[in-house]
Design a protein around this motif. Structure first.
Motif, PDB file in Angstrom:
ATOM      1  N   UNK A 182      38.884  22.328  40.345  1.00 21.34           N
ATOM      2  CA  UNK A 182      37.961  23.170  41.317  1.00 21.34           C
ATOM      3  C   UNK A 182      37.088  23.936  40.363  1.00 21.34           C
ATOM      4  N   UNK A 183      35.510  23.797  40.682  1.00 27.25           N
ATOM      5  CA  UNK A 183      34.724  24.545  39.629  1.00 27.25           C
ATOM      6  C   UNK A 183      35.023  26.135  39.573  1.00 27.25           C
ATOM      7  N   UNK A 184      34.600  26.544  38.354  1.00 25.95           N
ATOM      8  CA  UNK A 184      34.892  27.922  37.834  1.00 25.95           C
ATOM      9  C   UNK A 184      34.040  28.960  38.827  1.00 25.95           C
ATOM     10  N   UNK A 185      32.848  28.293  39.255  1.00 26.32           N
ATOM     11  CA  UNK A 185      32.215  29.277  40.153  1.00 26.32           C
ATOM     12  C   UNK A 185      32.945  29.451  41.724  1.00 26.32           C
ATOM     13  N   UNK A 186      33.589  28.367  41.878  1.00 26.07           N
ATOM     14  CA  UNK A 186      34.442  28.804  43.125  1.00 26.07           C
ATOM     15  C   UNK A 186      35.682  29.673  43.110  1.00 26.07           C
ATOM     16  N   UNK A 187      36.211  29.732  41.790  1.00 20.57           N
ATOM     17  CA  UNK A 187      36.923  30.836  41.677  1.00 20.57           C
ATOM     18  C   UNK A 187      36.410  32.247  41.640  1.00 20.57           C
ATOM     19  N   UNK A 188      35.078  32.085  41.021  1.00 22.23           N
ATOM     20  CA  UNK A 188      34.634  33.582  41.038  1.00 22.23           C
ATOM     21  C   UNK A 188      34.133  33.889  42.494  1.00 22.23           C
ATOM     22  N   UNK A 189      33.861  33.164  43.604  1.00 21.89           N
ATOM     23  CA  UNK A 189      33.473  33.305  44.921  1.00 21.89           C
ATOM     24  C   UNK A 189      34.947  33.891  45.637  1.00 21.89           C
ATOM     25  N   UNK A 190      35.828  32.843  45.301  1.00 24.74           N
ATOM     26  CA  UNK A 190      36.972  33.261  45.904  1.00 24.74           C
ATOM     27  C   UNK A 190      37.582  34.565  45.562  1.00 24.74           C
ATOM     28  N   UNK A 191      37.281  34.608  44.118  1.00 25.20           N
ATOM     29  CA  UNK A 191      37.546  36.222  43.545  1.00 25.20           C
ATOM     30  C   UNK A 191      36.923  37.385  44.227  1.00 25.20           C
ATOM     31  N   UNK A 192      35.750  37.167  44.098  1.00 28.32           N
ATOM     32  CA  UNK A 192      34.780  38.171  44.740  1.00 28.32           C
ATOM     33  C   UNK A 192      35.008  38.520  46.376  1.00 28.32           C
ATOM     34  N   UNK A 193      35.016  37.548  47.025  1.00 32.53           N
ATOM     35  CA  UNK A 193      35.007  37.706  48.438  1.00 32.53           C
ATOM     36  C   UNK A 193      36.383  37.783  49.145  1.00 32.53           C
ATOM     37  N   UNK A 194      37.498  37.269  48.641  1.00 27.89           N
ATOM     38  CA  UNK A 194      38.849  36.829  49.128  1.00 27.89           C
ATOM     39  C   UNK A 194      39.841  38.090  48.197  1.00 27.89           C
ATOM     40  N   UNK A 195      39.759  37.877  46.860  1.00 27.21           N
ATOM     41  CA  UNK A 195      40.947  38.497  46.330  1.00 27.21           C
ATOM     42  C   UNK A 195      40.586  40.044  45.939  1.00 27.21           C
ATOM     43  N   UNK A 196      39.463  40.186  45.603  1.00 31.73           N
ATOM     44  CA  UNK A 196      38.917  41.711  45.297  1.00 31.73           C
ATOM     45  C   UNK A 196      39.240  42.706  46.254  1.00 31.73           C
ATOM     46  N   UNK A 197      38.623  42.355  47.601  1.00 32.73           N
ATOM     47  CA  UNK A 197      38.998  43.529  48.555  1.00 32.73           C
ATOM     48  C   UNK A 197      40.588  43.547  49.050  1.00 32.73           C
ATOM     49  N   UNK A 198      41.261  42.446  48.794  1.00 35.90           N
ATOM     50  CA  UNK A 198      42.879  42.568  48.912  1.00 35.90           C
ATOM     51  C   UNK A 198      43.142  43.441  47.724  1.00 35.90           C
ATOM     52  N   UNK A 199      42.811  43.121  46.642  1.00 36.64           N
ATOM     53  CA  UNK A 199      43.548  43.804  45.188  1.00 36.64           C
ATOM     54  C   UNK A 199      43.238  45.201  45.469  1.00 36.64           C
ATOM     55  N   UNK A 200      42.030  45.460  45.667  1.00 36.21           N
ATOM     56  CA  UNK A 200      41.354  47.055  46.051  1.00 36.21           C
ATOM     57  C   UNK A 200      42.447  47.817  46.776  1.00 36.21           C
TER      58      UNK A 200
END
Lengths: 294, 317
Positions: free
Chosen positions: B125-143
């Motif tokens: 999985x390309x690194x930029x996809x991890x970035x998008x997943x992180x920003x849009x999915x993981x970050x709100x949940x984590x916050x």
């Protein structure tokens, strides 16, 4: 309970004679290890699932026919970025394949156990895991700065440099698997080394070498960081001379994802889906070839 | 093979020329690998030189990054790089080792292949996809579910209250980047460790089982000591990757230029700073960014050399 979780190839434990603390430690480890595996697999499916859910909505015919929209412009597609990505990736592979295959051949056939071959193999392994952003900076310093401008050529070279170590490594590994007697038989017919290598060794290792090239393709297709400093991006079709910025999917995704425009974000998801699916298919095909070759 | 023997001498003469060309070409290609590494090294030093000369050793220790007054210091980026990589290792290493043990010792045979393929696809999985997943999915949940409750809990406490308190609980920050990085390095550490565990002669395992060891005891007292050095090598390879990872980190690290004592606050890494500022940088700032790249290069180079030496040492046996 514990008996059923024991793999079939291991002898069954006479649990009655094992002290309780040891039994608990063992069970704890089994549960933890299985749980950790589950977490990693779950994250993979989470990422893929999210890509499908958010990406499918952005996919339509215009995604593949219209060019990327400017800031604040409605609609638009990814056509120029997709084509640009193809061109850059192809350029990178076209640069890397001959160099990588020849270098791998030298390591496996001519150099073999020599000190120099060991050094080159070692350095190649280092380059294999070197951060790609540094390759981008390197190409910026040698190609972009002196020629005063971003270009598709610089992007292709950067991707090529990332692909070379992958191809060197797999080529060498695959050539090492070719049995020696095959080479000897050919040499005994009077063929010079180059003929032995090109028409016997390469042919025998063909499937593996193709796999290496596919893996290199999968590796560079999603690379973003090196393109930021070399090919950059724009919202137009590239000129055939490849001078100036060349629009490409990864940098488009990077720029569109963090922008406040809704259609940009939608396109970023669609682009991510396209790029990830292509890369996963490439790597699965490469694995299939390896499995079939055995 | 169907060639007539009498045709051989006639064919041989032109081939001799090709033979030499082929050998030189392949030797040249192999040397190019060395040239590339030397080139990267030279380009980094040359490109960063103006900044390194201007600020001297203070470039590393200073934490000022002021584009108006042309003052540049690398310390916040270095600290961010080290702390994200450390968090990634602290989360990623236990997970990877657990996965490797599960795949080699516990999983039923028919289950091993699909699971290891899935883990390895995580690497594709390309690194930029991890970035998008992180920003849009993981970050709100984590916050919402970690940062806010945690910050409320530790507020005012000594030490813990400093390290774990988020001033602006947006979900972006050093710790988030570390978590995302952990999942990016897992496939590498797990697959190398798995290969190493598989190479251990089964006689060793069987004899331990023979004297009544449990699976955990076999892992702890037989497999880990046997593969120890190469497992450390695999971990160092993961570290090398975590240090230089760019796109995913740039998305989620928050890109703040100042230093914060809290790991939940935004920060930046060397790679994210370069990716973020490069295209707007001019003059000395550009040199300072390349000098940052130079530091990253030497740190990852040392880590990767040690990693490769450790992994290679055990492979031979």
């Amino acid at each position: 309970m514990t008996l059923t979780t024991t793999p079939r190839d291991l002898p069954r434990q006479p649990w009655g004679r094992v002290r309780r603390s040891r039994r608990t430690a063992d069970r704890l480890m089994r549960v933890t290890a299985a749980g950790f595996t589950l977490i990693a697999v779950f994250v993979l499916f989470w990422i893929l699932g999210m890509l499908f859910v958010k990406g499918i909505g952005g996919l339509s015919l215009t995604t593949f026919t219209a060019i990327t929209p400017g800031p604040g412009t409605e609609g638009g597609g990814l056509a120029n970025a997709i084509v640009g990505s193809f061109v850059l990736t192809f350029l990178g592979i076209a640069i890397a394949t001959p160099i990588g295959v020849l270098a791998g051949t030298w390591l496996a056939e001519y150099g073999r156990g020599s000190q120099l071959a060991n050094l080159i193999r070692f350095i190649n392994d280092i380059l294999l895991s070197a951060p790609s952003i540094l390759i981008g900076l390197f190409v910026y310093v040698i190609l972009v700065e002196p020629f005063r401008g971003y270009s598709g050529w610089a992007g292709g070279v950067a991707l090529g440099i990332i692909a070379i170590p992958v191809i060197v490594r797999t080529t060498e590994d695959m050539l090492n698997l070719v049995p020696g007697p095959l080479r000897e038989a050919c040499a005994a017919l009077g063929a010079p080394p180059s003929v032995v290598i090109t028409s016997v060794t390469w042919r025998a290792a063909k499937a593996g070498m193709v796999t290496g090239i596919l893996l290199a393709l999968a590796r560079i297709a999603g690379e973003t960081a090196p393109l930021l400093f070399t090919a950059l991006n724009n919202n137009f079709w590239f000129s055939p001379s490849l001078v100036g910025g060349v629009s490409n999917l990864p940098v488009t995704i990077y720029q569109f994802a963090s922008a406040p425009y809704e259609n940009w974000q939608q396109l970023a998801w669609a682009g991510s889906l396209i790029i990830t699916v292509s890369i996963l298919v490439l790597s699965l095909v490469a694995r299939r070839i390896v499995a079939g070759g055995k | 093979m169907t060639r007539m023997p009498s045709a051989m001498p006639a064919r041989r003469t032109p081939k001799a020329g090709f033979d030499r060309v082929f050998r030189h070409a392949s030797f040249g290609a192999a040397l190019l690998v060395l040239v590339m590494l030397a080139g990267i090294m030279a380009a980094m030093v040359a490109g960063g030189w103006p900044a390194l000369r201007e600020f001297g050793p203070g470039f590393i220790t200073s934490s000022v990054w002021d584009t108006q007054n042309e003052q540049y210091g690398a310390w916040p980026a270095i600290a961010g790089t080290l702390s994200t990589a450390l968090i990634a290792l602290m989360i990623g290493v236990p997970l990877s080792l657990g996965i490797a043990v599960y795949l080699t010792q516990l999983a039923p045979p028919w289950f091993r292949k699909p699971v290891s393929t899935a883990i390895e696809l995580l690497a594709a999985v390309p690194s930029i996809i991890y970035g998008m997943w992180g920003l849009f999915v993981f970050v709100p949940l984590f916050a919402a579910y970690v940062q806010v409750p945690l910050s409320n809990l530790v507020e005012g406490m000594p030490v813990v209250g400093t390290i774990l308190y988020a001033r602006s609980p947006s979900g972006l920050g050093i710790f988030t980047a570390g978590i995302i990085l952990a999942f990016m390095i897992i496939p590498f550490i797990a697959s190398i460790t798995r290969d190493m565990l598989e190479q251990i002669p089964s006689v060793l395992r069987e004899s331990a089982y023979g004297i009544g060891a449990t699976t955990w005891e076999v892992v702890r007292h037989v497999l880990v000591p046997q593969a120890g050095a190469s497992i450390i090598g695999a971990i160092m390879l993961g570290l090398g990757r975590a240090l230089g990872e760019t796109m995913a980190v740039t998305f989620v690290v928050g890109n703040a230029n100042r230093l914060s004592a809290s790991i939940l606050d935004p920060g930046s890494t060397i790679a994210s700073r370069i990716a973020n500022e490069f295209n707007e940088a001019l003059g000395l700032q550009l040199n300072a960014l390349i000098a940052l790249g130079c530091i990253l290069f030497f740190v990852t180079f040392v880590v990767l050399v040690i990693a490769r030496l450790l992994v290679a040492r055990v492979k031979r046996y």
